[in-house]
Design a protein around this motif. Structure first.
Motif, PDB file in Angstrom:
ATOM      1  N   UNK A  66       8.960   7.714   7.229  1.00  0.00           N
ATOM      2  CA  UNK A  66       9.320   6.305   7.421  1.00  0.00           C
ATOM      3  C   UNK A  66       8.490   5.400   6.509  1.00  0.00           C
ATOM      4  N   UNK A  67       9.180   4.484   5.847  1.00  0.00           N
ATOM      5  CA  UNK A  67       8.525   3.572   4.927  1.00  0.00           C
ATOM      6  C   UNK A  67       8.355   4.120   3.529  1.00  0.00           C
ATOM      7  N   UNK A  68       8.723   5.389   3.340  1.00  0.00           N
ATOM      8  CA  UNK A  68       8.558   6.025   2.031  1.00  0.00           C
ATOM      9  C   UNK A  68       9.894   6.506   1.469  1.00  0.00           C
ATOM     10  N   UNK A  69      10.679   7.163   2.297  1.00  0.00           N
ATOM     11  CA  UNK A  69      11.952   7.704   1.838  1.00  0.00           C
ATOM     12  C   UNK A  69      12.753   8.239   3.001  1.00  0.00           C
ATOM     13  N   UNK A  72       2.887  17.894  12.225  1.00  0.00           N
ATOM     14  CA  UNK A  72       1.671  17.917  11.423  1.00  0.00           C
ATOM     15  C   UNK A  72       1.838  18.732  10.158  1.00  0.00           C
ATOM     16  N   UNK A  73       2.557  19.850  10.258  1.00  0.00           N
ATOM     17  CA  UNK A  73       2.767  20.695   9.086  1.00  0.00           C
ATOM     18  C   UNK A  73       3.713  20.031   8.080  1.00  0.00           C
ATOM     19  N   UNK A  74       4.679  19.284   8.595  1.00  0.00           N
ATOM     20  CA  UNK A  74       5.583  18.530   7.718  1.00  0.00           C
ATOM     21  C   UNK A  74       4.793  17.493   6.920  1.00  0.00           C
ATOM     22  N   UNK A  75       3.878  16.795   7.590  1.00  0.00           N
ATOM     23  CA  UNK A  75       3.060  15.797   6.902  1.00  0.00           C
ATOM     24  C   UNK A  75       2.212  16.436   5.804  1.00  0.00           C
ATOM     25  N   UNK A  76       1.657  17.602   6.089  1.00  0.00           N
ATOM     26  CA  UNK A  76       0.850  18.297   5.078  1.00  0.00           C
ATOM     27  C   UNK A  76       1.696  18.717   3.881  1.00  0.00           C
ATOM     28  N   UNK A  77       2.913  19.230   4.142  1.00  0.00           N
ATOM     29  CA  UNK A  77       3.786  19.661   3.055  1.00  0.00           C
ATOM     30  C   UNK A  77       4.218  18.473   2.203  1.00  0.00           C
ATOM     31  N   UNK A  78       4.546  17.348   2.843  1.00  0.00           N
ATOM     32  CA  UNK A  78       4.926  16.147   2.093  1.00  0.00           C
ATOM     33  C   UNK A  78       3.754  15.627   1.261  1.00  0.00           C
ATOM     34  N   UNK A  79       2.562  15.670   1.837  1.00  0.00           N
ATOM     35  CA  UNK A  79       1.384  15.209   1.104  1.00  0.00           C
ATOM     36  C   UNK A  79       1.127  16.056  -0.133  1.00  0.00           C
ATOM     37  N   UNK A 103       0.809  -1.214   0.000  1.00  0.00           N
ATOM     38  CA  UNK A 103       0.000   0.000   0.000  1.00  0.00           C
ATOM     39  C   UNK A 103       0.846   1.269   0.000  1.00  0.00           C
ATOM     40  N   UNK A 104       2.167   1.122   0.141  1.00  0.00           N
ATOM     41  CA  UNK A 104       3.043   2.286   0.202  1.00  0.00           C
ATOM     42  C   UNK A 104       3.940   2.337  -1.020  1.00  0.00           C
ATOM     43  N   UNK A 105       3.867   3.416  -1.756  1.00  0.00           N
ATOM     44  CA  UNK A 105       4.733   3.588  -2.922  1.00  0.00           C
ATOM     45  C   UNK A 105       6.054   4.209  -2.473  1.00  0.00           C
ATOM     46  N   UNK A 106       7.153   3.597  -2.865  1.00  0.00           N
ATOM     47  CA  UNK A 106       8.450   4.189  -2.565  1.00  0.00           C
ATOM     48  C   UNK A 106       8.592   5.464  -3.399  1.00  0.00           C
ATOM     49  N   UNK A 107       8.650   6.585  -2.706  1.00  0.00           N
ATOM     50  CA  UNK A 107       8.594   7.874  -3.392  1.00  0.00           C
ATOM     51  C   UNK A 107       9.946   8.257  -3.976  1.00  0.00           C
ATOM     52  N   UNK A 108       9.903   8.883  -5.121  1.00  0.00           N
ATOM     53  CA  UNK A 108      11.091   9.460  -5.726  1.00  0.00           C
ATOM     54  C   UNK A 108      11.091  10.952  -5.422  1.00  0.00           C
ATOM     55  N   UNK A 109      10.793  11.284  -4.159  1.00  0.00           N
ATOM     56  CA  UNK A 109      10.730  12.673  -3.736  1.00  0.00           C
ATOM     57  C   UNK A 109      11.967  12.969  -2.902  1.00  0.00           C
ATOM     58  N   UNK A 110      12.616  14.074  -3.209  1.00  0.00           N
ATOM     59  CA  UNK A 110      13.849  14.437  -2.515  1.00  0.00           C
ATOM     60  C   UNK A 110      13.562  15.594  -1.567  1.00  0.00           C
ATOM     61  N   UNK A 143       1.452   9.193  -1.430  1.00  0.00           N
ATOM     62  CA  UNK A 143       1.797   8.634  -0.121  1.00  0.00           C
ATOM     63  C   UNK A 143       1.214   9.445   1.036  1.00  0.00           C
ATOM     64  N   UNK A 144       0.211  10.250   0.752  1.00  0.00           N
ATOM     65  CA  UNK A 144      -0.349  11.123   1.768  1.00  0.00           C
ATOM     66  C   UNK A 144      -0.838  10.359   2.996  1.00  0.00           C
ATOM     67  N   UNK A 145      -1.529   9.252   2.790  1.00  0.00           N
ATOM     68  CA  UNK A 145      -2.072   8.505   3.928  1.00  0.00           C
ATOM     69  C   UNK A 145      -0.962   7.992   4.828  1.00  0.00           C
TER      70      UNK A 145
END
Length: 312
Positions: free
Chosen positions: A37-40, A157-164, A13-20, A170-172
């Motif tokens: 964690x679990x993403x990058x 919480x703000x970090x999670x929003x920015x990453x999403x 259910x988790x896509x390995x992100x190509x986000x830097x 991988x927002x969830x």
């Protein structure tokens, strides 16, 4: 097979992100690493004993900033060199400048007058102005806000929003990781509060970087040797601090990797006690602690242990 299947479902259910993602200091890197964690894995610029106020890029770090999909940093009040570099290296990259966010208790920078009541022995004085940070105070805001776990909770919480926003696939996962991290930060605050359930005693900090920790846990400093790690005390200031040590029976002079230990030794010479004044080392950046998701917790517990050694 039953025990493996849920793990396979989570992984699928988790896509390995190509986000830097690039961060400025190790404690912020740790918060971002928890959310990712679990993403990058994010990058970090300032490590070890380097001062965040005065830093020089190397080629690889400049390249990382230039290629970043998201930059998470405290703000120009802590790393002015990064503010200038971002305009040149990554003018289009999304940024999360944490000092400009809302919903956390910002404290104004202090000056020598803010410590004046301590010189007179008023140890219950409230140094800070605890308020919701809803606009850009610029240089007036004390930038060392990560030293308050309540601020770290909001920032997570703000970090999670920015990453999403930059990686919606991988927002969830980001949001779930952030919830778990915020629960741990609440537990961490309780652990530190229990450690510091000790009487307040007069002590001196090496430079004025610990206000958020002082206010959150109820142990305000009597004085600071310097107002920032980019400044040095004058001979007159050292003399006044030595008088403060003697007059208020200061029990401890703290030092850290960003300050010269010789200043703490000079200030401690004002002690009239035969046993002298304790000197205890602490590190607001956790320079000797391994980078990663556990770094923030270990750094904060290390600071709390230093305060216990200082004041206990």
């Amino acid at each position: 097979m039953r025990s493996i299947l849920p793990l396979l479902m989570v992984c699928a259910s988790t896509a390995q992100a190509d986000v830097r993602v690039v961060t400025d200091i190790a404690p912020v890197h740790s918060l971002v690493a928890q959310v990712m964690q679990g993403v990058g894995v994010p990058d970090v610029l300032v490590t070890g004993a380097a001062s965040p106020h005065d830093f020089q890029f190397n080629f690889n770090q400049a390249d990382a900033v230039q290629e970043a999909d998201l930059i998470v940093w405290v703000g120009a009040g802590l790393t002015p060199w990064l503010d200038e570099a971002l305009d040149t290296l990554a003018p289009q990259a999304p940024q999360l400048e944490l000092l400009k966010t809302e919903g956390w208790p910002a404290l104004d920078l202090r000056d020598e007058d803010d410590f004046a009541s301590y010189f007179e022995g008023d140890h219950d004085h409230d140094h800070g102005h605890d308020h919701d940070h809803g606009h850009d105070h610029g240089a007036a805001v004390d930038p060392h806000a990560w030293l308050d776990p309540q601020v770290a909770i909001v920032w997570t919480g703000q970090i999670a929003s920015a990453l999403s926003a930059v990686d919606p696939e991988n927002s969830s996962r980001y949001l779930a990781n952030a919830e778990a991290a915020m629960d741990d930060l609440r537990a961490l605050e309780g652990e530190i509060a229990a450690m510091l359930d000790i009487p307040a005693r007069p002590y001196i900090v090496p430079h004025d970087a610990y206000q958020y920790f002082e206010v959150r846990f109820g142990h305000p400093a009597t004085a600071a040797i310097a107002l920032s790690d980019a400044s040095a005390p004058t001979p007159d200031q050292i003399e006044r601090l030595q008088a403060t040590v003697a007059d208020l029976e200061v029990v401890c002079v703290l030092t850290d990797p960003q300050a010269r230990a010789a200043w703490s030794d000079l200030v401690a010479q004002g002690s009239a006690s035969q046993n002298g004044v304790r000197s205890v080392v602490l590190d607001p950046l956790g320079g000797t602690i391994a980078l990663g998701p556990d770094h923030y917790r270990a750094t904060m517990l290390g600071i709390a242990a230093s305060y216990v050694a200082c004041l206990g």
